[in-house]
Motif scaffolding. Sequence first.
Motif, PDB file in Angstrom:
ATOM      1  N   ALA A 291       0.824  -1.191   0.000  1.00  0.00           N
ATOM      2  CA  ALA A 291       0.000   0.000   0.000  1.00  0.00           C
ATOM      3  C   ALA A 291       0.858   1.240   0.000  1.00  0.00           C
ATOM      4  CB  ALA A 291      -0.894  -0.002   1.243  1.00  0.00           C
ATOM      5  N   PRO A 292       0.405   2.301  -0.674  1.00  0.00           N
ATOM      6  CA  PRO A 292       1.175   3.534  -0.696  1.00  0.00           C
ATOM      7  C   PRO A 292       1.204   4.168   0.680  1.00  0.00           C
ATOM      8  CG  PRO A 292      -0.984   3.876  -1.682  1.00  0.00           C
ATOM      9  CD  PRO A 292      -0.842   2.397  -1.444  1.00  0.00           C
ATOM     10  N   GLY A 293       2.180   5.025   0.912  1.00  0.00           N
ATOM     11  CA  GLY A 293       2.304   5.704   2.189  1.00  0.00           C
ATOM     12  C   GLY A 293       1.429   6.928   2.272  1.00  0.00           C
ATOM     13  N   SER A 294       1.681   7.766   3.246  1.00  0.00           N
ATOM     14  CA  SER A 294       0.878   8.947   3.477  1.00  0.00           C
ATOM     15  C   SER A 294       1.087   9.962   2.371  1.00  0.00           C
ATOM     16  CB  SER A 294       1.255   9.572   4.831  1.00  0.00           C
ATOM     17  OG  SER A 294       1.161   8.628   5.865  1.00  0.00           O
ATOM     18  N   THR A 295       0.102  10.758   2.128  1.00  0.00           N
ATOM     19  CA  THR A 295       0.222  11.854   1.175  1.00  0.00           C
ATOM     20  C   THR A 295       1.074  12.942   1.790  1.00  0.00           C
ATOM     21  OG1 THR A 295      -1.956  11.357   0.312  1.00  0.00           O
ATOM     22  CG2 THR A 295      -1.060  13.547  -0.172  1.00  0.00           C
ATOM     23  N   PRO A 296       2.048  13.521   1.021  1.00  0.00           N
ATOM     24  CA  PRO A 296       2.900  14.565   1.582  1.00  0.00           C
ATOM     25  C   PRO A 296       2.075  15.669   2.229  1.00  0.00           C
ATOM     26  CG  PRO A 296       3.705  13.896  -0.572  1.00  0.00           C
ATOM     27  CD  PRO A 296       2.395  13.206  -0.379  1.00  0.00           C
ATOM     28  N   GLY A 297       2.512  16.050   3.409  1.00  0.00           N
ATOM     29  CA  GLY A 297       1.851  17.136   4.098  1.00  0.00           C
ATOM     30  C   GLY A 297       0.772  16.696   5.058  1.00  0.00           C
TER      31      GLY A 297
ATOM     32  N   ALA B  70      10.049   8.172  -8.303  1.00  0.00           N
ATOM     33  CA  ALA B  70      10.318   8.206  -6.867  1.00  0.00           C
ATOM     34  C   ALA B  70       9.840   9.524  -6.265  1.00  0.00           C
ATOM     35  CB  ALA B  70      11.816   8.032  -6.615  1.00  0.00           C
ATOM     36  N   ASP B  71       9.112   9.421  -5.158  1.00  0.00           N
ATOM     37  CA  ASP B  71       8.660  10.596  -4.422  1.00  0.00           C
ATOM     38  C   ASP B  71       9.878  11.256  -3.776  1.00  0.00           C
ATOM     39  OD1 ASP B  71       7.826  12.247  -2.237  1.00  0.00           O
ATOM     40  OD2 ASP B  71       5.863  11.277  -2.277  1.00  0.00           O
ATOM     41  N   PRO B  72      10.204  12.497  -4.132  1.00  0.00           N
ATOM     42  CA  PRO B  72      11.430  13.107  -3.592  1.00  0.00           C
ATOM     43  C   PRO B  72      11.413  13.251  -2.076  1.00  0.00           C
ATOM     44  CG  PRO B  72      10.093  14.730  -4.768  1.00  0.00           C
ATOM     45  CD  PRO B  72       9.497  13.397  -5.063  1.00  0.00           C
TER      46      PRO B  72
END
Length: 445
Positions: free
Chosen positions: A29-35, A327-329
């Motif tokens: 599962a994807p992680g948290s949304t930035p912020g 990749a999410d920076p």
Amino acid sequence: MTPPLDLSRRQFLTAASLTAAAALLAGCAPGSTPGTGPQTLQFWHLLSGGDGVTMSQLLQKVNDAQNAFRIRPTVLAWGTPYYTKLAMAGAGGRAPDVAIMHATRTVGWAPGGLLDPWDLDRLADLGVDDSTFPKPIWEKGFVGEQMFSVALDAHPFVAMFNTDICDAAGVLDSDGALQQTTSPEEFLEQLRAIGGQASGHALSYGYLGDGAQMWRLFYTLYSQHGSPIELPAGGKAVMDKDVAVESLSFMRTLLDGEIAAAQADYGTAVAEFSTGKSGMLFTGVWELRTMQNAKLPFDATMIPTLYGTPAVYADSHSFVLPHQTHADPVKRDLTYQFVADMLKGSFGWAEAGHIPAFLPVTESPDYADLLPQAHYAEAAKHVVYDPTAWFTGSGSNFQGEFGAAVQNVLLKGDDPVAAIDRFEERVNTMLAQPNPADPEGTFGS
């Protein structure tokens, strides 16, 4: 099977050839949304048993020490199942943020784009650079000019010894350490003295059906002669046959039924030593807690340097960045922070027996008081890894091929020259095959 969007033909072929169409691991599962709060970093590893418990404890400490991220570990079965699923994840756009690999396996993966390289400048900003690692361990992280793995540890092949038996045999020095031996003859004499005080054998060494065990001792002895085996891509193995035969023959000398059992598997050897029947055991540092739990009077040291050059076979559990197409920076930067935190907090990993790769840990006063770990920490400076090739490394077929070629020398006294010839022939056959992780054949050309 159609390649997914943003997946190159090369990466698709890489995954297909490495995994034989294995299914992707579910549940990434994807992680948290930035912020929106702490980021979730997916971390895959293959550590179970006591090592798995220790890893869980280290991860909990890292999670508790900060609020920027939370590590979500996924534990997979050691060996082929783990590497199969990691390969597919790296090629199919569902890779974890970070994973554990054996350092010896990365050379087979990097060419096909299954791993992303580490940014050395970012690591240095976090206090992780070549000055904080033993040279051979740091250098092993590179494939070509880029770093693809950052070692958490070295886990070498060592000699554990029963201090009561060895003291009675008169082979300990004034500090209680095993007296140094510098030649095969001296070591054999020491073992015979130990055997005179042991109810079982002087040395416990299990090898039956275990190519890895045979290879660990063989390559330790071979490397002590001062030159490694080289496996050039597309070429022929470069190996000193005289040294190989001498090393294998010495292994056979140990298995005379008196110094060590002529026929023993790994479990039998561990059991003999842990029950106090033998004076010495050749094993990996991962058995440290086994002996501590057995309440055994024991210590540990590097396998003696018998041929002039200090060398000990080892591998390293290392952090890698499985390829992410986008990749999410933010997560990528936090992954660097996670790895730095793990390295700096790896004293707990030392308690499990492994030698932390991060020198500020092993050079600390607390580590100097950690016994017997501090007594074999020097091995990190003298580690030798599998010869570099796409098919070598922990959990690969290479070590099994070695075992198949030489086991009857140890078991039945077969000709060691013929056995080394068989091994060389098998290696040359593998060298002639293309790296399945590099279907375009660009690496090493």
